[in-house]
Design an enzyme around this catalytic site. Structure first.
Site, PDB file in Angstrom:
ATOM      1  N   TRP A  33       0.842  -1.206   0.000  1.00  0.00           N
ATOM      2  CA  TRP A  33       0.000   0.000   0.000  1.00  0.00           C
ATOM      3  C   TRP A  33       0.879   1.258   0.000  1.00  0.00           C
ATOM      4  CZ3 TRP A  33       0.379   3.608   3.922  1.00  0.00           C
ATOM      5  CH2 TRP A  33       1.007   3.193   5.102  1.00  0.00           C
ATOM      6  N   GLU A  76       7.408   8.376  13.834  1.00  0.00           N
ATOM      7  CA  GLU A  76       7.616   7.768  12.516  1.00  0.00           C
ATOM      8  C   GLU A  76       8.441   8.684  11.614  1.00  0.00           C
ATOM      9  OE1 GLU A  76       6.890   4.822  11.606  1.00  0.00           O
ATOM     10  OE2 GLU A  76       5.312   4.098  12.930  1.00  0.00           O
ATOM     11  N   GLU A 114       9.040   1.842   6.178  1.00  0.00           N
ATOM     12  CA  GLU A 114       8.669   2.656   7.329  1.00  0.00           C
ATOM     13  C   GLU A 114       8.350   4.099   6.928  1.00  0.00           C
ATOM     14  OE1 GLU A 114       8.383   2.202  10.653  1.00  0.00           O
ATOM     15  OE2 GLU A 114       8.746   0.052  10.669  1.00  0.00           O
ATOM     16  N   HIS A 117       4.749   5.383   6.607  1.00  0.00           N
ATOM     17  CA  HIS A 117       3.932   5.604   7.803  1.00  0.00           C
ATOM     18  C   HIS A 117       3.867   7.083   8.173  1.00  0.00           C
ATOM     19  CE1 HIS A 117       5.097   1.221   9.080  1.00  0.00           C
ATOM     20  NE2 HIS A 117       4.371   1.269   7.985  1.00  0.00           N
ATOM     21  N   GLU A 167       9.446  -2.663  17.532  1.00  0.00           N
ATOM     22  CA  GLU A 167       8.484  -2.864  16.438  1.00  0.00           C
ATOM     23  C   GLU A 167       7.169  -3.419  16.969  1.00  0.00           C
ATOM     24  OE1 GLU A 167       8.666  -1.801  13.502  1.00  0.00           O
ATOM     25  OE2 GLU A 167      10.686  -1.905  12.694  1.00  0.00           O
ATOM     26  N   THR A 170       5.282  -0.488  18.690  1.00  0.00           N
ATOM     27  CA  THR A 170       4.593   0.395  17.751  1.00  0.00           C
ATOM     28  C   THR A 170       3.396  -0.305  17.109  1.00  0.00           C
ATOM     29  OG1 THR A 170       6.238  -0.201  16.059  1.00  0.00           O
ATOM     30  CG2 THR A 170       6.577   1.864  17.230  1.00  0.00           C
ATOM     31  N   ASP A 199       2.259  -3.561   9.167  1.00  0.00           N
ATOM     32  CA  ASP A 199       3.652  -3.393   8.739  1.00  0.00           C
ATOM     33  C   ASP A 199       4.599  -3.577   9.922  1.00  0.00           C
ATOM     34  OD1 ASP A 199       2.873  -2.838   6.162  1.00  0.00           O
ATOM     35  OD2 ASP A 199       3.446  -0.721   6.208  1.00  0.00           O
ATOM     36  N   GLU A 200       4.261  -2.945  11.031  1.00  0.00           N
ATOM     37  CA  GLU A 200       5.125  -3.019  12.206  1.00  0.00           C
ATOM     38  C   GLU A 200       5.245  -4.461  12.703  1.00  0.00           C
ATOM     39  OE1 GLU A 200       6.752  -0.522  12.693  1.00  0.00           O
ATOM     40  OE2 GLU A 200       5.607   1.336  12.640  1.00  0.00           O
ATOM     41  N   HIS A 203       7.706  -6.340  10.529  1.00  0.00           N
ATOM     42  CA  HIS A 203       9.072  -5.945  10.858  1.00  0.00           C
ATOM     43  C   HIS A 203       9.505  -6.558  12.190  1.00  0.00           C
ATOM     44  CE1 HIS A 203       8.299  -2.163   8.196  1.00  0.00           C
ATOM     45  NE2 HIS A 203       8.465  -3.262   7.494  1.00  0.00           N
TER      46      HIS A 203
END
Length: 332
Positions: A33, A76, A114, A117, A167, A170, A199-200, A203
């Protein structure tokens, strides 16, 4: 052999595996995305109406919520600090013959993911009309300028412990902010924060895998590094947070109290993250530890229960601190 040389040997030995880590835990730019997927399209005639919708949906979100959103965004957007820090870690080399170093490629690709974000959160804040963007921008510039010290030095073991922990922290924060937004009828913001949280999590899964792999190569060194990080305590990347005219770190405690009060990230979450890492890294079954590492393992295994007792006794102020980022308009 010195500790630094051992670290370097292990990082070099694991470098061939980094490509597979990237395939497993990162997504190509064409497939993942992008911020514009969630924001009004300025090329369309519906742009202004979509902006009005965002501003209307944002009205029911309270003061503590916006403070948390702002702090998450600033954290971020301080990405240049994190990338430059990781690029200096032992075994991560982007120069000379090592410009194609697998670890450096990972850091760049992770940074690129990252980066989205901060982009999407910043634009949403701007369009919402609920915050003072200039004050936010001043704080962001300060945070990047001030840098940070997370207690890891150039040690890859400690840095990977930190990123494994951070990670997941967050992930928790973004996920809960998304849940709160959705509960207040803001479906767009809810979805946006939830997908950032995803996403976090990816990671987090990658960095905890790095640590697990290193445990197989240098169990004593990794165990001691893990214990050392927990003795220092994992500090948040925005621990130097300040507002305009403030001193380094002066805004962070007030933000932490706000996040605790709102239930976005709490002392109990800190304990839970440690427990999850202990379990995934199977500390009980790690073999071939030296005497110092055995003591480190014993400390780590007992630590969650000890921190749990401390968390139960912790008190946080109920009074709202008035940040320059957000006009006081009541709590969520």
């Amino acid at each position: 052999m010195s500790t630094k040389n051992i670290r370097l040997e292990v990082m070099q030995a694991l470098e061939p595996k980094v490509e597979s880590f990237m395939e497993s835990f990162l997504i190509k730019p064409e497939d993942i995305w992008q911020p514009t997927d969630f924001l009004p399209d300025s090329e369309k005639d519906t742009f202004l109406q979509e902006v009005k919708d965002i501003r209307e949906e944002s009205k029911d979100l309270g003061y503590d919520f916006w403070v948390t959103m702002v702090a998450d965004t600033i954290t971020e957007e301080a990405l240049p600090t994190y990338e430059s820090w990781l690029m200096d870690v032992v075994g991560i080399d982007q120069h000379g013959d090592y410009k194609t170093n697998g670890w450096a490629k990972w850091v760049r690709a992770w940074t690129a993911e990252e980066n989205r974000h901060g982009d999407v959160l910043n634009k949403y804040l701007y369009l919402s009309g609920r915050v003072n963007m200039r004050e936010i921008e001043i704080t962001t510039q300060h945070l990047i300028s001030d840098g940070f010290d997370i207690g890891t030095d150039r040690d890859p073991y400690k840095n990977f412990v930190y990123t494994s922990f951070q990670e997941l922290a967050t992930n928790i924060s973004h996920k809960r902010v998304g849940q709160m937004a959705k509960k207040k009828g803001n479906a767009l913001l809810g979805k946006m924060c939830t997908i950032i949280a995803g996403d976090e999590m990816r990671h987090h899964l990658a960095y905890r895998e790095f640590v697990k792999t290193i445990l197989g190569e240098d169990p004593s060194g990794m165990m001691i590094a893990f214990a050392d990080m927990m003795k220092k305590k994992i500090v948040m990347p925005a621990h130097f947070l300040r507002e305009s005219g403030g001193t380094i770190g002066s805004a962070f405690e007030n933000f932490s109290n706000c996040a605790q009060r709102l239930g976005v990230y709490t002392a109990q979450d800190y304990v839970d993250i440690l427990s999850k890492l202990n379990a995934y890294w199977e500390l009980d079954s790690v073999r071939s530890l030296n005497e110092e590492a055995e003591k480190a393992r014993d400390y780590l295994i007992k630590l969650p229960a000890r921190l749990e007792r401390i968390a139960e006794r912790m008190k946080f102020p109920e009074d709202q601190y008035h940040f320059k980022w957000v006009e006081a308009n009541g709590a969520l």
